[in-house]
Motif scaffolding. Structure first.
Motif, PDB file in Angstrom:
ATOM      1  N   HIS A 154       0.861  -1.181   0.000  1.00 45.64           N
ATOM      2  CA  HIS A 154       0.000   0.000   0.000  1.00 45.64           C
ATOM      3  C   HIS A 154       0.897   1.231   0.000  1.00 45.64           C
ATOM      4  O   HIS A 154       2.124   1.106   0.032  1.00 45.64           O
ATOM      5  CB  HIS A 154      -0.985  -0.016   1.177  1.00 45.64           C
ATOM      6  CG  HIS A 154      -0.366   0.067   2.536  1.00 45.64           C
ATOM      7  ND1 HIS A 154       0.437  -0.928   3.059  1.00 45.64           N
ATOM      8  CD2 HIS A 154      -0.429   1.038   3.502  1.00 45.64           C
ATOM      9  CE1 HIS A 154       0.818  -0.588   4.275  1.00 45.64           C
ATOM     10  NE2 HIS A 154       0.320   0.602   4.566  1.00 45.64           N
ATOM     11  N   ASP A 197       5.516   4.999   5.256  1.00 41.82           N
ATOM     12  CA  ASP A 197       6.489   4.069   5.833  1.00 41.82           C
ATOM     13  C   ASP A 197       6.676   2.816   4.968  1.00 41.82           C
ATOM     14  O   ASP A 197       7.473   1.947   5.309  1.00 41.82           O
ATOM     15  CB  ASP A 197       6.093   3.688   7.265  1.00 41.82           C
ATOM     16  CG  ASP A 197       4.681   3.139   7.372  1.00 41.82           C
ATOM     17  OD1 ASP A 197       3.788   3.642   6.665  1.00 41.82           O
ATOM     18  OD2 ASP A 197       4.477   2.204   8.159  1.00 41.82           O
ATOM     19  N   HIS A 198       5.969   2.760   3.847  1.00 42.06           N
ATOM     20  CA  HIS A 198       6.117   1.622   2.924  1.00 42.06           C
ATOM     21  C   HIS A 198       6.713   2.055   1.587  1.00 42.06           C
ATOM     22  O   HIS A 198       7.363   1.261   0.907  1.00 42.06           O
ATOM     23  CB  HIS A 198       4.761   0.934   2.717  1.00 42.06           C
ATOM     24  CG  HIS A 198       4.221   0.356   3.991  1.00 42.06           C
ATOM     25  ND1 HIS A 198       4.222  -0.986   4.263  1.00 42.06           N
ATOM     26  CD2 HIS A 198       3.726   0.972   5.108  1.00 42.06           C
ATOM     27  CE1 HIS A 198       3.730  -1.190   5.477  1.00 42.06           C
ATOM     28  NE2 HIS A 198       3.425  -0.009   6.018  1.00 42.06           N
ATOM     29  N   ASP A 207       0.091  -4.372   6.736  1.00 44.67           N
ATOM     30  CA  ASP A 207      -0.509  -3.607   7.835  1.00 44.67           C
ATOM     31  C   ASP A 207      -1.931  -4.060   8.160  1.00 44.67           C
ATOM     32  O   ASP A 207      -2.718  -3.295   8.714  1.00 44.67           O
ATOM     33  CB  ASP A 207      -0.511  -2.109   7.508  1.00 44.67           C
ATOM     34  CG  ASP A 207       0.868  -1.497   7.684  1.00 44.67           C
ATOM     35  OD1 ASP A 207       1.846  -2.258   7.761  1.00 44.67           O
ATOM     36  OD2 ASP A 207       0.963  -0.252   7.734  1.00 44.67           O
ATOM     37  N   TYR A 256       4.394  -6.399   9.074  1.00 49.59           N
ATOM     38  CA  TYR A 256       5.338  -5.294   8.806  1.00 49.59           C
ATOM     39  C   TYR A 256       5.691  -4.516  10.072  1.00 49.59           C
ATOM     40  O   TYR A 256       6.809  -4.022  10.195  1.00 49.59           O
ATOM     41  CB  TYR A 256       4.718  -4.351   7.764  1.00 49.59           C
ATOM     42  CG  TYR A 256       5.675  -3.322   7.216  1.00 49.59           C
ATOM     43  CD1 TYR A 256       6.604  -3.664   6.235  1.00 49.59           C
ATOM     44  CD2 TYR A 256       5.648  -1.995   7.656  1.00 49.59           C
ATOM     45  CE1 TYR A 256       7.481  -2.725   5.708  1.00 49.59           C
ATOM     46  CE2 TYR A 256       6.512  -1.047   7.136  1.00 49.59           C
ATOM     47  CZ  TYR A 256       7.426  -1.416   6.172  1.00 49.59           C
ATOM     48  OH  TYR A 256       8.292  -0.480   5.658  1.00 49.59           O
ATOM     49  N   HIS A 257       4.747  -4.412  11.006  1.00 52.65           N
ATOM     50  CA  HIS A 257       5.012  -3.629  12.224  1.00 52.65           C
ATOM     51  C   HIS A 257       5.102  -4.498  13.481  1.00 52.65           C
ATOM     52  O   HIS A 257       5.100  -3.962  14.591  1.00 52.65           O
ATOM     53  CB  HIS A 257       3.944  -2.552  12.409  1.00 52.65           C
ATOM     54  CG  HIS A 257       3.955  -1.514  11.320  1.00 52.65           C
ATOM     55  ND1 HIS A 257       4.996  -0.639  11.128  1.00 52.65           N
ATOM     56  CD2 HIS A 257       3.054  -1.236  10.342  1.00 52.65           C
ATOM     57  CE1 HIS A 257       4.737   0.146  10.092  1.00 52.65           C
ATOM     58  NE2 HIS A 257       3.567  -0.193   9.591  1.00 52.65           N
TER      59      HIS A 257
HETATM   60 ZN   LIG Z   1       2.777   0.781   7.913  1.00 55.25          ZN
END
Ligand SMILES: [Zn+2]
Length: 316
Positions: free
Chosen positions: A142, A146-147, A237, A283-284
């Motif tokens: 997306h 942060d991506h 996410d 991812y987080h």
């Molecule tokens: Zn993110």
């Protein structure tokens, strides 16, 4: 000059290493005091998945205060505190991790998401034994900053991954193309000529399949990776915290553009992962971002991977 008796000299030589015995007192203290180095973590984690190699990168990490401003917007402070305490995490602080994933299929080196900046992602990529020009495909789950933040170098206009083609969801790309978003316009739009677009079930290459998980953003997608019968999900996410989002899928998250859609996507994606008992990379999630889930109460219990992914590897 101080005179030592033979007995005193012997005692001194026993108590002090030979070299230190002749150093000034201050130097001895400096030489023997171990320096404090601060909290640290490895920056990559690699394992085999069938014939593939999968590497998670720690491209960055940051702490934030007041986590209920992000997670559990629709929970009471008491509910938030109780769940946090039950899981041994603080209620007033949260640590975020940023974990892009590299998949080496043997034919292609695929990077899923690019971190907050090229600098952080390249540092971890280099530590893992790769260079930016080795990346053949960049998949964007997306278009949040942060991506997509590592797509361009420090000058903001030079692509980081010079030999890569790009793949992303058609719905996601369409949305941000018309959104007037400065981040997308600077980092993604200049790469449109090299970009191809997927719908639900689409495949950027053999062994990798996209799955719609809309809600976090309008076209957010997750990816199944499969090699020689072994499977893994890259959930991006869909859930951004291993306790607050997995145990309570309906707790609203400030970053989810469609709160109900994101909750439904969490239940669908993690329900399937739990049923199939396959690992996933979040991812987080706390680095290396790799775990399993089991259905529990009204949500899911997160089980971090221990040594399951290392069983085929001999570590010297
Ligand atoms: Zn993110």
């Amino acid at each position: 000059m101080t005179m030592f008796s033979r007995r005193q000299a012997l005692a001194a030589s026993v108590l002090l290493p030979a070299a230190a015995a002749f150093l000034p007192r201050k130097a001895v203290a400096e030489a023997s005091a171990p320096a404090m180095l601060g909290a640290a973590s490895a920056s990559f984690n690699r394992f085999k998945l069938g014939g593939f190699e999968v590497t998670t990168l720690l491209a960055g990490s940051s702490a934030a205060e007041a986590p209920q401003g992000v997670f559990g917007l629709n929970a009471t402070p008491e509910e938030f505190a109780a769940l946090s305490t039950e899981n041994f995490i603080p209620t007033d602080r949260v640590q975020f991790f940023f974990n892009p994933t590299v998949v080496n299929t043997g034919a292609e080196l695929v990077l899923f998401d690019t971190g907050l900046s090229a600098e952080g992602t390249l540092a971890a990529l280099t530590a893992a034994g790769y260079t930016a020009d080795m990346v053949t495909t960049v998949v964007l789950t997306h278009m949040h900053g942060d991506h997509i933040g590592g797509l361009m170098g420090a000058d903001g206009v030079t692509p980081t991954f010079t030999n890569a083609r790009y793949v992303t969801g058609a719905v996601e790309h369409n949305h941000w193309s018309g959104a007037g978003d400065a981040g997308f316009d600077a980092a993604v739009r200049p790469l449109n000529d090299k970009m191809s677009f997927l719908d639900d079930g689409g495949s950027p290459m053999s062994g990798i399949t996209a799955m719609a998980a809309f809600g976090h953003t309008p076209g957010h997608m997750v990816y199944q990776v499969e090699s020689e019968g072994q499977r893994l999900m890259i959930t991006a996410d869909t859930a951004n915290h291993y306790v607050w989002s997995l145990q309570k899928p309906d707790w609203e998250v400030v970053f989810d553009s469609d709160k109900a859609g994101a909750a439904a996507a969490r239940r669908a994606v993690f329900g399937q992962i739990a049923a199939d008992r396959i690992p996933f990379i979040g991812y987080h999630m706390p680095f290396p971002g790799l775990g399993y889930v089991e259905a529990q109460d009204d949500g899911f219990r997160y089980v971090p991977v221990a040594y399951q992914m290392m069983l085929c590897r001999r570590v010297q």
